[in-house]
Design a protein around this motif. Structure first.
Motif, PDB file in Angstrom:
ATOM      1  N   LEU A  71      45.250 -65.532  -1.736  1.00 57.16           N
ATOM      2  CA  LEU A  71      45.288 -64.591  -2.861  1.00 57.16           C
ATOM      3  C   LEU A  71      46.098 -63.344  -2.495  1.00 57.16           C
ATOM      4  N   HIS A  72      45.998 -62.920  -1.242  1.00 58.38           N
ATOM      5  CA  HIS A  72      46.802 -61.771  -0.811  1.00 58.38           C
ATOM      6  C   HIS A  72      48.293 -62.112  -0.841  1.00 58.38           C
ATOM      7  N   GLU A  73      48.631 -63.320  -0.409  1.00 64.00           N
ATOM      8  CA  GLU A  73      50.032 -63.746  -0.434  1.00 64.00           C
ATOM      9  C   GLU A  73      50.568 -63.777  -1.856  1.00 64.00           C
ATOM     10  N   LEU A  74      49.746 -64.201  -2.804  1.00 64.60           N
ATOM     11  CA  LEU A  74      50.184 -64.368  -4.186  1.00 64.60           C
ATOM     12  C   LEU A  74      50.182 -63.067  -4.980  1.00 64.60           C
ATOM     13  N   THR A  75      49.251 -62.151  -4.659  1.00 68.72           N
ATOM     14  CA  THR A  75      49.080 -60.959  -5.493  1.00 68.72           C
ATOM     15  C   THR A  75      49.337 -59.646  -4.761  1.00 68.72           C
ATOM     16  N   GLY A  76      49.322 -59.690  -3.430  1.00 69.34           N
ATOM     17  CA  GLY A  76      49.445 -58.474  -2.652  1.00 69.34           C
ATOM     18  C   GLY A  76      48.163 -57.672  -2.555  1.00 69.34           C
ATOM     19  N   ALA A  77      47.100 -58.128  -3.192  1.00 63.74           N
ATOM     20  CA  ALA A  77      45.839 -57.393  -3.224  1.00 63.74           C
ATOM     21  C   ALA A  77      44.949 -57.788  -2.043  1.00 63.74           C
ATOM     22  N   THR A  78      44.279 -56.802  -1.494  1.00 67.81           N
ATOM     23  CA  THR A  78      43.273 -57.047  -0.458  1.00 67.81           C
ATOM     24  C   THR A  78      41.914 -57.124  -1.142  1.00 67.81           C
ATOM     25  N   VAL A  79      41.367 -58.330  -1.194  1.00 69.09           N
ATOM     26  CA  VAL A  79      40.120 -58.564  -1.930  1.00 69.09           C
ATOM     27  C   VAL A  79      39.067 -59.157  -0.997  1.00 69.09           C
ATOM     28  N   GLY A  80      37.839 -59.092  -1.434  1.00 67.32           N
ATOM     29  CA  GLY A  80      36.778 -59.860  -0.801  1.00 67.32           C
ATOM     30  C   GLY A  80      36.593 -61.148  -1.581  1.00 67.32           C
ATOM     31  N   VAL A  81      36.081 -62.170  -0.904  1.00 69.85           N
ATOM     32  CA  VAL A  81      35.834 -63.452  -1.565  1.00 69.85           C
ATOM     33  C   VAL A  81      34.413 -63.901  -1.255  1.00 69.85           C
ATOM     34  N   VAL A  82      33.729 -64.358  -2.295  1.00 70.80           N
ATOM     35  CA  VAL A  82      32.382 -64.911  -2.133  1.00 70.80           C
ATOM     36  C   VAL A  82      32.354 -66.309  -2.747  1.00 70.80           C
ATOM     37  N   VAL A  83      31.834 -67.258  -2.003  1.00 71.45           N
ATOM     38  CA  VAL A  83      31.604 -68.621  -2.499  1.00 71.45           C
ATOM     39  C   VAL A  83      30.115 -68.753  -2.757  1.00 71.45           C
ATOM     40  N   THR A  84      29.740 -69.202  -3.958  1.00 71.43           N
ATOM     41  CA  THR A  84      28.333 -69.197  -4.345  1.00 71.43           C
ATOM     42  C   THR A  84      27.790 -70.596  -4.596  1.00 71.43           C
ATOM     43  N   ASP A  85      26.472 -70.684  -4.527  1.00 70.32           N
ATOM     44  CA  ASP A  85      25.772 -71.887  -4.957  1.00 70.32           C
ATOM     45  C   ASP A  85      24.427 -71.469  -5.531  1.00 70.32           C
ATOM     46  N   THR A  86      23.830 -72.354  -6.296  1.00 70.73           N
ATOM     47  CA  THR A  86      22.552 -72.068  -6.944  1.00 70.73           C
ATOM     48  C   THR A  86      21.409 -72.510  -6.044  1.00 70.73           C
ATOM     49  N   ALA A  87      20.387 -71.664  -5.934  1.00 76.73           N
ATOM     50  CA  ALA A  87      19.244 -71.975  -5.076  1.00 76.73           C
ATOM     51  C   ALA A  87      17.959 -71.461  -5.713  1.00 76.73           C
ATOM     52  N   GLY A  88      16.864 -72.133  -5.422  1.00 79.12           N
ATOM     53  CA  GLY A  88      15.554 -71.645  -5.827  1.00 79.12           C
ATOM     54  C   GLY A  88      15.044 -70.639  -4.815  1.00 79.12           C
ATOM     55  N   ARG A  89      13.938 -69.987  -5.137  1.00 77.51           N
ATOM     56  CA  ARG A  89      13.329 -69.002  -4.250  1.00 77.51           C
ATOM     57  C   ARG A  89      11.863 -69.348  -4.072  1.00 77.51           C
ATOM     58  N   ALA A  90      11.343 -69.201  -2.859  1.00 82.61           N
ATOM     59  CA  ALA A  90       9.916 -69.423  -2.629  1.00 82.61           C
ATOM     60  C   ALA A  90       9.106 -68.468  -3.490  1.00 82.61           C
ATOM     61  N   TRP A  91       8.058 -68.999  -4.106  1.00 82.66           N
ATOM     62  CA  TRP A  91       7.103 -68.219  -4.926  1.00 82.66           C
ATOM     63  C   TRP A  91       7.693 -67.704  -6.228  1.00 82.66           C
ATOM     64  N   ARG A  92       8.900 -68.146  -6.598  1.00 76.09           N
ATOM     65  CA  ARG A  92       9.517 -67.691  -7.842  1.00 76.09           C
ATOM     66  C   ARG A  92       9.983 -68.896  -8.648  1.00 76.09           C
ATOM     67  N   GLU A  93       9.772 -68.846  -9.969  1.00 80.69           N
ATOM     68  CA  GLU A  93      10.314 -69.871 -10.847  1.00 80.69           C
ATOM     69  C   GLU A  93      11.805 -69.614 -11.058  1.00 80.69           C
ATOM     70  N   GLY A  94      12.536 -70.676 -11.410  1.00 89.56           N
ATOM     71  CA  GLY A  94      13.944 -70.526 -11.720  1.00 89.56           C
ATOM     72  C   GLY A  94      14.826 -70.465 -10.495  1.00 89.56           C
ATOM     73  N   GLN A  95      16.104 -70.339 -10.751  1.00 89.42           N
ATOM     74  CA  GLN A  95      17.095 -70.299  -9.679  1.00 89.42           C
ATOM     75  C   GLN A  95      18.043 -69.116  -9.901  1.00 89.42           C
ATOM     76  N   THR A  96      18.745 -68.778  -8.864  1.00 91.35           N
ATOM     77  CA  THR A  96      19.798 -67.768  -8.949  1.00 91.35           C
ATOM     78  C   THR A  96      20.916 -68.160  -7.998  1.00 91.35           C
ATOM     79  N   ASP A  97      22.068 -67.559  -8.172  1.00 93.04           N
ATOM     80  CA  ASP A  97      23.174 -67.858  -7.265  1.00 93.04           C
ATOM     81  C   ASP A  97      23.083 -67.003  -6.008  1.00 93.04           C
ATOM     82  N   ILE A  98      23.441 -67.584  -4.886  1.00 95.87           N
ATOM     83  CA  ILE A  98      23.505 -66.879  -3.607  1.00 95.87           C
ATOM     84  C   ILE A  98      24.873 -67.102  -2.987  1.00 95.87           C
TER      85      ILE A  98
END
Length: 319
Positions: A118-145
């Protein structure tokens, strides 16, 4: 005023192993220094050829480090990335029927490669996060981490700071990479066909291009450091079976006082520790004592029955 802005571009095509993921992201966004690009692990996996024909059961063994808990058909495992997830994070949604998507082989490396491109293509210095969905102990539903990260401070260590009331902060460690992952998911949506988001307003977390940071792997506790290494039923079975390979998940050895307290609770009293041995009620079952010792990181080395008080030789074990 502090402001956080999260956007998710529309119109990205279906990602395949032939796709230029970085090129598509660059074309769909207007990145500037300090942005954080958040992408789902699914599109990263698709771009990296991690799609295969079959069902979850076909790939579960190779993606599993150890089983954490079972409830009927549901299997929670610690996978090869160190993440604790249902079915090792193997997914069968948003993919052709009869196919599955495995998590990237190395999500931190995927994030680093995407950041550089992305830096090569845009010249911008960015952070990158890769996410996946996970459940949590003692909590209903899921969220991305965050399961992968590059160029980002993934956790803000507040230890040693003082709050507005003068209280010392000792263990405060916001997992900001996970918070960014959750914020991005709010605008991407699970069914919206928007696998990429850009978070603006936390440029202070973005690192120089020469520093990729510790990655999301640093947020995963080592095996045995968590207080909940097994599910409730699995913990009982593993302690009674007493296999050496299962010791790690129970963590570091407990102190002798804690071991005696546990034996007291199980046996109804009468356990004392002195110079490497435990005095127990004469009718204490050896198998029960051995299981309690195992669960607390100790080994039962000797057993002297036939006395008014049993003497069990024990020693702590380093997993």
């Amino acid at each position: 005023m502090t402001e956080l802005r999260v956007t998710a571009p529309e119109g990205l095509p279906e990602i395949t192993v032939d796709s230029d993921l970085a090129g598509l992201v660059a074309a769909a966004t207007q990145l500037v220094d300090g942005d954080v690009v958040v992408v789902t692990s699914k599109v990263v996996s698709k771009a990296e050829g991690r799609v295969r024909v079959g069902d979850r059961g076909d790939a579960l063994a190779e993606e599993t480090e150890r089983v954490v808990a079972r409830r009927g058909p549901t299997v929670i495992v610690r996978n090869r990335l160190g993440l604790t997830m249902a079915a090792a994070g193997i997914d069968a949604s948003n993919v052709e029927v009869g196919s599955i998507v495995l998590l990237p082989l190395d999500p931190d490396a995927s994030a680093r490669a995407l950041r550089r491109r992305l830096h090569e293509l845009t010249g911008a210095t960015v952070g990158v996060v890769v996410t996946d969905t996970a459940g949590r102990a003692w909590r209903e539903g899921q969220t991305d981490i965050a399961i992968g990260a590059a160029g980002l401070t993934v956790a803000e260590d507040h230890a040693g700071r003082v709050d507005a009331y003068g209280n010392d902060l000792v263990v405060t460690l916001p997992a900001v990479a996970d918070e960014i992952a959750g914020a991005a998911d709010l605008v991407r949506g699970k069914l919206g066909g928007r696998p990429v988001a850009v978070v603006q307003g936390r440029a202070d977390l973005v690192l120089p291009l020469s520093d990729d940071g510790p990655g999301a792997r640093s947020l995963t506790r080592r095996d045995g450091a968590d207080l909940f290494g097994y599910g409730a039923r699995e913990a009982v079975v593993r302690a009674l079976a007493g296999a050496e390979a299962d010791r790690v998940a129970f963590g570091e050895p407990a102190g002798p006082g804690e071991l005696c307290e546990a034996l007291d609770r199980v046996l109804g009293g009468g356990a004392t520790y002195d110079d490497g041995g435990i005095s127990l009620p004469a009718d204490a079952p050896e198998s029960v004592v051995a299981a309690v010792c195992f669960a607390h990181g100790w080994r039962l080395d000797g057993w002297e029955p036939g006395r008014s008080a049993l003497v069990a030789a024990v020693s702590p074990v380093t997993p």
